[in-house]
Design an enzyme around this catalytic site. Structure first.
Site, PDB file in Angstrom:
ATOM      1  N   HIS A 196       0.836  -1.191   0.000  1.00  0.00           N
ATOM      2  CA  HIS A 196       0.000   0.000   0.000  1.00  0.00           C
ATOM      3  C   HIS A 196       0.882   1.256   0.000  1.00  0.00           C
ATOM      4  CE1 HIS A 196      -3.353  -2.416   2.041  1.00  0.00           C
ATOM      5  NE2 HIS A 196      -2.273  -3.117   2.350  1.00  0.00           N
ATOM      6  N   TYR A 197       0.304   2.402  -0.325  1.00  0.00           N
ATOM      7  CA  TYR A 197       0.903   3.655   0.126  1.00  0.00           C
ATOM      8  C   TYR A 197      -0.026   4.258   1.165  1.00  0.00           C
ATOM      9  CZ  TYR A 197      -1.928   6.303  -3.423  1.00  0.00           C
ATOM     10  OH  TYR A 197      -2.927   6.845  -4.194  1.00  0.00           O
ATOM     11  N   THR A 198       0.542   5.076   2.031  1.00  0.00           N
ATOM     12  CA  THR A 198      -0.208   5.551   3.194  1.00  0.00           C
ATOM     13  C   THR A 198      -1.213   6.650   2.872  1.00  0.00           C
ATOM     14  OG1 THR A 198       1.482   7.201   3.714  1.00  0.00           O
ATOM     15  CG2 THR A 198       1.726   5.007   4.711  1.00  0.00           C
ATOM     16  N   GLU A 235       2.821  -0.882   4.388  1.00  0.00           N
ATOM     17  CA  GLU A 235       2.466   0.492   4.020  1.00  0.00           C
ATOM     18  C   GLU A 235       3.744   1.292   3.758  1.00  0.00           C
ATOM     19  OE1 GLU A 235      -0.423   2.199   3.746  1.00  0.00           O
ATOM     20  OE2 GLU A 235      -1.950   0.855   4.621  1.00  0.00           O
ATOM     21  N   HIS A 270      -2.695  -2.987  -3.254  1.00  0.00           N
ATOM     22  CA  HIS A 270      -4.016  -2.777  -2.671  1.00  0.00           C
ATOM     23  C   HIS A 270      -5.082  -2.640  -3.760  1.00  0.00           C
ATOM     24  CE1 HIS A 270      -6.402  -0.576   0.750  1.00  0.00           C
ATOM     25  NE2 HIS A 270      -6.890  -1.755   0.457  1.00  0.00           N
ATOM     26  N   ASP A 315      -3.855   2.539  -4.694  1.00  0.00           N
ATOM     27  CA  ASP A 315      -2.479   2.378  -4.228  1.00  0.00           C
ATOM     28  C   ASP A 315      -1.966   0.956  -4.489  1.00  0.00           C
ATOM     29  OD1 ASP A 315      -4.476   1.836  -2.110  1.00  0.00           O
ATOM     30  OD2 ASP A 315      -2.770   1.364  -0.837  1.00  0.00           O
TER      31      ASP A 315
END
Length: 275
Positions: free
Chosen positions: A81-83, A146, A184, A194
């Site tokens: 994921h990215y946050t 993440e 994700h 993401d």
């Protein structure tokens, strides 16, 4: 001694789930973590047999007979994921507040620092109601990672280097198949974007984490079934346009429109044959 094997396993489990830092800004949340891990350990020690009744309400005979052949469950997927937040510190705060109801096993800062937030054998809340292949509870079979990134800028070299080292450790430790490193958006194509268009999926594939298309592509055959190919890779095709966009964000990264050019079709044909 009664339960001796189980007590040994649980002792190891508690040692690995206990957070090492006892002081500092997360001392309180580390304490809560240890308490919750201990509660789970007590649940594992319960040896009451299942109680069942038939259609007439009669209790079925049952007793507990503990097997000696068991171990802890292990993860089989990694979801990246990215946050979508402004800093690693902000994400750590988000993941240590109960009301947010979201977490991950690891957070990797832009400087490459790795924050290990949950024992790998425990279930984090990072995938939501996503679906991949036949799996409808991805959280129960995956590790969530993440990356500190707002989605509008490239990932740092230090961050990706740390990610690759971590992925190598996870793949070796849990024997995670190459195909099972996903994003994700892959598992939630109607809700998420993401890790986004800047994420270096090709570089990861070169290291053995996921697949990528060959440099020389075979022409997709006439009548090539796009929906079937996407479904065999793992995508939920109940919303085909969303699945196409997710595939393009991962494997093509030129645009995310649900329209497939001939080149896009060739890439899809090449990739799906690897699964």
């Amino acid at each position: 001694m009664k339960h001796s094997h189980l007590y040994i396993i649980l002792a190891i489990f508690l040692l690995t789930t206990a957070c090492s830092p006892k002081k500092g800004p997360y001392a309180v949340t580390n304490k809560v973590y240890s308490e919750q891990a201990d509660a789970f350990a007590q649940t594992l020690l319960q040896t009451e047999p299942v109680v069942l009744t038939d259609s007439l309400g009669r209790k079925l005979a049952s007793e507990w007979v503990g097997t000696v052949n068991f171990n802890l469950r292990k993860p089989n997927y990694v979801v990246i994921h990215y946050t979508a937040q402004d800093s690693a510190a902000q994400t750590l705060k988000t993941f240590t507040i109960a009301k947010t109801q979201v977490s991950a096993h690891y957070v990797i800062g832009g400087d490459g620092r790795i924050y290990h937030m949950l024992n790998d054998y425990l279930r984090a809340w990072h995938g939501g109601s996503g679906k991949w292949g036949n799996g409808t509870d991805v959280n129960s079979s995956s590790i969530g990672i993440e990356l500190d990134n707002n989605g509008r800028s490239p990932f740092s070299d230090a961050q990706i280097n740390s990610l690759i080292i971590l992925l190598a450790h996870l793949k070796k430790t849990y024997n995670i198949p190459t195909a099972n490193f996903i994003g994700h958006q892959d598992l939630a194509p109607t809700r998420k974007v993401d890790p986004g268009k800047y994420f270096p999926w090709k570089k990861l594939a070169e290291k053995g984490f996921g697949y990528w298309s060959n440099d020389v592509l075979e022409l997709a055959p006439e009548g090539f079934d796009v929906a079937t190919a996407l479904r065999l890779i793992g995508y939920d095709t109940s919303n085909l346009n969303a699945a196409i966009s997710a595939f393009k964000n991962h494997f093509i990264q030129a645009d995310s429109s649900p329209v497939l050019s001939q080149l896009d079709l060739n890439v899809l044909y090449n990739v799906y044959q690897k699964y």
